[in-house]
Design a protein around this motif. Structure first.
Motif, mmCIF file in Angstrom:
data_model
loop_
_atom_site.group_PDB
_atom_site.id
_atom_site.type_symbol
_atom_site.label_atom_id
_atom_site.label_comp_id
_atom_site.label_asym_id
_atom_site.label_seq_id
_atom_site.Cartn_x
_atom_site.Cartn_y
_atom_site.Cartn_z
ATOM 1 N N TRP A 44 -5.130 -4.660 4.124
ATOM 2 C CA TRP A 44 -6.228 -4.081 3.350
ATOM 3 C C TRP A 44 -6.902 -2.930 4.083
ATOM 4 C CZ3 TRP A 44 -6.800 -4.711 -1.635
ATOM 5 C CH2 TRP A 44 -6.140 -5.790 -2.238
ATOM 6 N N ARG A 45 -6.857 -2.959 5.397
ATOM 7 C CA ARG A 45 -7.361 -1.821 6.169
ATOM 8 C C ARG A 45 -6.579 -0.557 5.825
ATOM 9 N NH1 ARG A 45 -6.543 -1.320 12.767
ATOM 10 N NH2 ARG A 45 -6.968 0.913 12.963
ATOM 11 N N PHE A 46 -5.257 -0.649 5.854
ATOM 12 C CA PHE A 46 -4.447 0.546 5.647
ATOM 13 C C PHE A 46 -4.332 0.927 4.175
ATOM 14 C CE2 PHE A 46 -3.060 -0.285 10.021
ATOM 15 C CZ PHE A 46 -3.236 0.995 10.536
ATOM 16 N N LEU A 47 -4.399 -0.038 3.283
ATOM 17 C CA LEU A 47 -4.432 0.313 1.860
ATOM 18 C C LEU A 47 -5.670 1.154 1.558
ATOM 19 C CD1 LEU A 47 -3.276 -2.954 0.035
ATOM 20 C CD2 LEU A 47 -2.093 -0.748 0.086
ATOM 21 N N ALA A 48 -6.807 0.769 2.127
ATOM 22 C CA ALA A 48 -8.055 1.480 1.873
ATOM 23 C C ALA A 48 -8.042 2.876 2.480
ATOM 24 C CB ALA A 48 -9.235 0.673 2.417
ATOM 25 N N VAL A 49 -7.684 2.974 3.761
ATOM 26 C CA VAL A 49 -7.748 4.273 4.428
ATOM 27 C C VAL A 49 -6.648 5.205 3.923
ATOM 28 C CG1 VAL A 49 -6.283 3.681 6.420
ATOM 29 C CG2 VAL A 49 -8.103 5.389 6.661
ATOM 30 N N ALA A 50 -5.467 4.661 3.597
ATOM 31 C CA ALA A 50 -4.382 5.501 3.088
ATOM 32 C C ALA A 50 -4.733 6.064 1.717
ATOM 33 C CB ALA A 50 -3.083 4.693 3.014
ATOM 34 N N ALA A 51 -5.297 5.237 0.849
ATOM 35 C CA ALA A 51 -5.685 5.707 -0.482
ATOM 36 C C ALA A 51 -6.708 6.836 -0.370
ATOM 37 C CB ALA A 51 -6.258 4.554 -1.300
ATOM 38 N N PHE A 52 -7.672 6.677 0.517
ATOM 39 C CA PHE A 52 -8.709 7.692 0.700
ATOM 40 C C PHE A 52 -8.127 8.997 1.235
ATOM 41 C CE2 PHE A 52 -11.569 9.707 3.818
ATOM 42 C CZ PHE A 52 -12.536 10.204 2.948
ATOM 43 N N LEU A 53 -7.335 8.910 2.305
ATOM 44 C CA LEU A 53 -6.819 10.119 2.939
ATOM 45 C C LEU A 53 -5.775 10.830 2.082
ATOM 46 C CD1 LEU A 53 -6.482 8.996 6.674
ATOM 47 C CD2 LEU A 53 -8.200 10.509 5.674
ATOM 48 N N LEU A 54 -4.877 10.078 1.444
ATOM 49 C CA LEU A 54 -3.853 10.702 0.596
ATOM 50 C C LEU A 54 -4.492 11.411 -0.594
ATOM 51 C CD1 LEU A 54 -1.134 7.888 0.665
ATOM 52 C CD2 LEU A 54 -0.958 10.172 1.700
ATOM 53 N N LEU A 55 -5.481 10.778 -1.199
ATOM 54 C CA LEU A 55 -6.191 11.398 -2.325
ATOM 55 C C LEU A 55 -6.925 12.657 -1.866
ATOM 56 C CD1 LEU A 55 -7.155 11.272 -5.295
ATOM 57 C CD2 LEU A 55 -9.079 9.870 -4.508
ATOM 58 N N LEU A 56 -7.616 12.567 -0.740
ATOM 59 C CA LEU A 56 -8.401 13.698 -0.244
ATOM 60 C C LEU A 56 -7.519 14.875 0.146
ATOM 61 C CD1 LEU A 56 -11.118 14.901 0.736
ATOM 62 C CD2 LEU A 56 -10.658 13.815 2.954
ATOM 63 N N GLN A 57 -6.485 14.609 0.940
ATOM 64 C CA GLN A 57 -5.693 15.703 1.504
ATOM 65 C C GLN A 57 -4.677 16.293 0.534
ATOM 66 O OE1 GLN A 57 -8.029 15.762 4.185
ATOM 67 N NE2 GLN A 57 -6.280 16.955 4.856
ATOM 68 N N PHE A 58 -4.014 15.449 -0.274
ATOM 69 C CA PHE A 58 -2.898 15.938 -1.078
ATOM 70 C C PHE A 58 -3.200 16.073 -2.565
ATOM 71 C CE2 PHE A 58 -0.971 13.903 2.668
ATOM 72 C CZ PHE A 58 -0.334 15.018 3.199
ATOM 73 N N VAL A 59 -4.318 15.513 -3.014
ATOM 74 C CA VAL A 59 -4.702 15.657 -4.417
ATOM 75 C C VAL A 59 -5.909 16.581 -4.546
ATOM 76 C CG1 VAL A 59 -5.457 14.486 -6.519
ATOM 77 C CG2 VAL A 59 -3.778 13.399 -5.025
ATOM 78 N N ALA A 189 -2.944 10.836 7.055
ATOM 79 C CA ALA A 189 -2.742 10.327 5.697
ATOM 80 C C ALA A 189 -1.333 9.752 5.533
ATOM 81 C CB ALA A 189 -2.980 11.442 4.680
ATOM 82 N N VAL A 190 -0.325 10.479 5.992
ATOM 83 C CA VAL A 190 1.058 10.024 5.856
ATOM 84 C C VAL A 190 1.306 8.803 6.733
ATOM 85 C CG1 VAL A 190 3.482 10.639 6.193
ATOM 86 C CG2 VAL A 190 1.886 12.319 5.241
ATOM 87 N N GLN A 191 0.803 8.829 7.955
ATOM 88 C CA GLN A 191 1.015 7.700 8.857
ATOM 89 C C GLN A 191 0.360 6.437 8.318
ATOM 90 O OE1 GLN A 191 0.099 8.548 12.957
ATOM 91 N NE2 GLN A 191 1.068 10.544 12.880
ATOM 92 N N CYS A 192 -0.850 6.570 7.805
ATOM 93 C CA CYS A 192 -1.538 5.405 7.237
ATOM 94 C C CYS A 192 -0.837 4.925 5.969
ATOM 95 C CB CYS A 192 -2.995 5.747 6.940
ATOM 96 S SG CYS A 192 -4.005 5.952 8.426
ATOM 97 N N GLY A 193 -0.276 5.860 5.208
ATOM 98 C CA GLY A 193 0.482 5.476 4.022
ATOM 99 C C GLY A 193 1.705 4.663 4.383
ATOM 100 N N ALA A 194 2.412 5.086 5.445
ATOM 101 C CA ALA A 194 3.581 4.339 5.897
ATOM 102 C C ALA A 194 3.181 2.939 6.367
ATOM 103 C CB ALA A 194 4.280 5.094 7.021
ATOM 104 N N SER A 195 2.063 2.853 7.082
ATOM 105 C CA SER A 195 1.596 1.554 7.566
ATOM 106 C C SER A 195 1.131 0.668 6.416
ATOM 107 C CB SER A 195 0.449 1.750 8.568
ATOM 108 O OG SER A 195 0.912 2.391 9.734
ATOM 109 N N ALA A 196 0.519 1.274 5.396
ATOM 110 C CA ALA A 196 0.097 0.495 4.221
ATOM 111 C C ALA A 196 1.307 -0.128 3.543
ATOM 112 C CB ALA A 196 -0.660 1.394 3.245
ATOM 113 N N GLY A 207 3.068 -14.268 2.019
ATOM 114 C CA GLY A 207 2.006 -14.899 1.257
ATOM 115 C C GLY A 207 0.613 -14.652 1.814
ATOM 116 N N GLN A 208 0.395 -13.519 2.482
ATOM 117 C CA GLN A 208 -0.900 -13.211 3.085
ATOM 118 C C GLN A 208 -1.508 -11.926 2.507
ATOM 119 O OE1 GLN A 208 -0.932 -13.950 7.543
ATOM 120 N NE2 GLN A 208 1.280 -13.965 7.201
ATOM 121 N N ALA A 209 -1.170 -11.631 1.263
ATOM 122 C CA ALA A 209 -1.613 -10.378 0.661
ATOM 123 C C ALA A 209 -2.893 -10.507 -0.159
ATOM 124 C CB ALA A 209 -0.500 -9.807 -0.229
#
Length: 320
Positions: A44-59, A189-196, A207-209
């Motif tokens: 959930w850490r990387f889902l949150a930060v990746a969504a924020f950075l990918l949206l900000l930088q590439f959209v 953004a890309v690195q966090c996306g890969a980690s997400a 089963g820990q999602a």
């Protein structure tokens, strides 16, 4: 960004800030894994930060990156974030103290400097090797002041952080060899996306999602995003770009002492006299590494110029 980039050229305050922010990750691991699994926190850490950075930088900003650059950044993310953090958080969850984990993490300077000499052209001088050695002794002393028998922790759990330490070293050397030219925030953004993607697959497979429900879990996630990912992790790549493997790796020696200080202020953990001696040794080792650079007049390598983005961002970074 320009002013910050100029400050990076020699202000020791930036190095100190890096140490504080990097060590904050070990405290965040303790906060999060106390109420949730390591995989859940990291997912959930990387889902949150990746969504924020990918949206900000590439959209929103409309930045673009070549396929080869995306591949390099994704590879860096998998080594320096996914494998590294999975190992560190997993060890803490199994009962290995954050201090011991930070001690093992502090072996990264020796590993990185040795491999940089073999694979790159960044050979450490004799004075720098002395500094790295003194720093290693200092870190060992720091943790030995708090070590105790922990029969509840399996012996193999102490091997897990070594995997993460090697993974961060590999990522560091890949960055120095490939010298990617993407802007820092695009790279993050890309690195966090890969980690997400990595932690989501692991979370679903184990089963820990499920979304965390404890307030402390979300506090830990916010802590890790702000201080560790956007703070310490970003500074790691900036300092690496400007000063090289030996310099940035030597700063990691201060992670263990800084973790003890964090623990003192946040959890009331006492700092022993032995730990104080170790902290002094760590400072001395880092001073040796840095004084050798000053004595030889070593300067940061210039960043590769590129056209400025629409938002005026000029500072470049070779990785994250």
């Amino acid at each position: 960004m320009t002013g910050f980039g100029n400050a990076m050229r020699g202000e020791p305050g930036v190095a100190a800030l890096f140490v504080v922010l990097w060590s904050s990750g070990f405290i965040g691991a303790g906060l999060g894994t106390a109420v949730s699994s390591a995989v859940t926190i990291l997912m959930w850490r990387f889902l949150a930060v990746a969504a924020f950075l990918l949206l900000l930088q590439f959209v929103i900003k409309g930045h673009r990156m070549s396929r080869s650059e995306v591949a390099i950044q994704a590879l860096l993310g998998l080594f320096s974030q996914s494998v590294y953090l999975y190992s560190m958080f997993g060890a803490v969850q199994l009962g290995v103290t954050s201090g011991i984990v930070s001690l093992i993490d502090a072996l990264q300077p020796v590993c990185a400097s040795a491999l940089a000499g073999l694979l790159l052209s960044e050979r450490a001088s004799g004075r720098q090797w002395w500094g790295l050695g003194v720093g290693l002794v200092g870190v060992t002393v720091v943790i030995s002041g708090d070590l105790g028998l922990r029969p509840d922790v399996p012996a193999w759990a102490y091997l897990i952080p070594f995997v993460g330490m090697v993974a961060l070293t590999v990522a560091t050397l890949i960055e120095r060899k490939a010298k990617p030219q993407a802007p820092l925030m695009d790279s993050l953004a890309v690195q966090c996306g890969a980690s997400a993607c990595f932690f989501t697959l692991v979370g679903l497979g184990t089963g820990q999602a499920a979304m965390p429900t404890a307030g402390q879990a979300w506090l830990a996630i916010a802590w890790l995003i702000a201080l560790s990912t956007l703070g310490g992790y970003g500074l790691y790549w900036i300092i690496l770009k400007r000063h090289g493997v030996t310099y940035v790796s030597s700063l990691i020696y201060l992670t263990a002492p800084a973790t003890l200080v964090w623990g003192f202020f946040m959890f009331g953990d006492a700092i022993s006299l032995v730990s104080g001696v170790g902290i002094a040794a760590c400072l001395g080792g880092v001073a040796l590494v840095h004084s050798d650079r000053t004595r030889k007049g070593v300067v940061a390598e210039p960043a590769t110029p590129r056209p400025a983005q629409d938002d005026g961002e000029e500072t470049r970074h070779a990785t994250t």
